[in-house]
Design a protein around this motif. Structure first.
Motif, short mmCIF file in Angstrom:
data_model
loop_
_atom_site.label_atom_id
_atom_site.label_comp_id
_atom_site.label_asym_id
_atom_site.label_seq_id
_atom_site.Cartn_x
_atom_site.Cartn_y
_atom_site.Cartn_z
N GLY A 1 0.83 -1.19 0.00
CA GLY A 1 0.00 0.00 0.00
C GLY A 1 0.87 1.25 0.00
N MET A 2 0.34 2.31 -0.55
CA MET A 2 1.09 3.56 -0.65
C MET A 2 1.37 4.13 0.74
N ILE A 3 2.61 4.53 0.95
CA ILE A 3 3.00 5.16 2.20
C ILE A 3 2.96 6.66 1.99
N LYS B 1 11.06 3.47 -0.90
CA LYS B 1 10.72 3.91 -2.25
C LYS B 1 9.27 4.40 -2.29
N GLU B 2 8.39 3.67 -1.61
CA GLU B 2 6.98 4.09 -1.55
C GLU B 2 6.85 5.42 -0.84
N LEU B 3 7.47 5.54 0.30
CA LEU B 3 7.37 6.77 1.10
C LEU B 3 7.90 7.96 0.32
N LEU B 4 9.00 7.75 -0.38
CA LEU B 4 9.68 8.84 -1.05
C LEU B 4 9.26 9.00 -2.52
N LEU C 1 4.71 4.43 7.62
CA LEU C 1 6.01 3.77 7.75
C LEU C 1 6.05 2.95 9.03
N THR C 2 5.43 3.44 10.09
CA THR C 2 5.35 2.71 11.35
C THR C 2 4.61 1.39 11.15
N VAL C 3 3.55 1.42 10.34
CA VAL C 3 2.79 0.21 10.04
C VAL C 3 3.69 -0.82 9.36
N LYS C 4 4.68 -0.36 8.60
CA LYS C 4 5.61 -1.26 7.91
C LYS C 4 6.69 -1.80 8.85
N LEU D 1 16.52 8.79 5.57
CA LEU D 1 15.71 7.78 4.90
C LEU D 1 16.05 7.74 3.40
N TRP D 2 16.16 8.91 2.79
CA TRP D 2 16.49 8.98 1.37
C TRP D 2 17.85 8.32 1.11
N ALA D 3 18.84 8.67 1.93
CA ALA D 3 20.19 8.11 1.77
C ALA D 3 20.16 6.59 1.95
N ALA D 4 19.39 6.11 2.92
CA ALA D 4 19.28 4.66 3.15
C ALA D 4 18.66 3.96 1.95
#
Length: 124
Positions: free
Chosen positions: A2-4, A118-121, A10-13, A35-38
């Motif tokens: 599902g779309m983040i 990737k979803e979050l960003l 993100l917590t749900v993930k 997060l982006w760097a990771a």
């Protein structure tokens, strides 16, 4: 997946977002940068870790899983950090059966984390 759209998603993930933000000095903007760097690093690190493991370059594998352990802890990916710590300990103790059993789970979880980021960003 599902779309983040938020840290809550993100917590749900499985991310400990509060801990990740805390480790970034309480700054959500810095946390987003980490997060982006990771996410970006994961694209290269997953095949690298697999490769050094398959080549039995255990010193490099130890270095990579040590870095993974710390990087994932810093974003609140606690489960993956724990898996990497187990791999690091296994290398240090020359416990090859633990390495063999755990490497795929660790890499699968790493891919899950990268995909969630990737979803979050918005990279998917």
């Amino acid at each position: 997946m599902g779309m983040i759209r938020s840290f809550e998603d993100l917590t749900v993930k499985g991310f400990d977002v509060k801990e990740g933000i805390r480790l970034c000095g309480g700054d959500e903007e810095i946390y987003m940068e980490v997060l982006w760097a990771a996410m970006e690093e994961g694209k290269d690190k997953i095949p690298l870790i697999r490769s050094v493991y398959e080549k039995k370059d255990l010193e490099r594998y130890r270095i990579e899983v040590h870095g993974l352990k710390n990087a994932m802890r810093s974003i609140g990916a606690t489960y993956l950090s724990q898996l990497a710590a187990e791999q690091e300990t296994a290398v240090n103790e020359e416990n090859y059966s633990v390495m063999e059993v755990g490497v795929e789970e660790m890499l699968t979880q790493y891919q899950f984390v990268v995909d969630a980021l990737k979803e979050l960003l918005g990279e998917l």
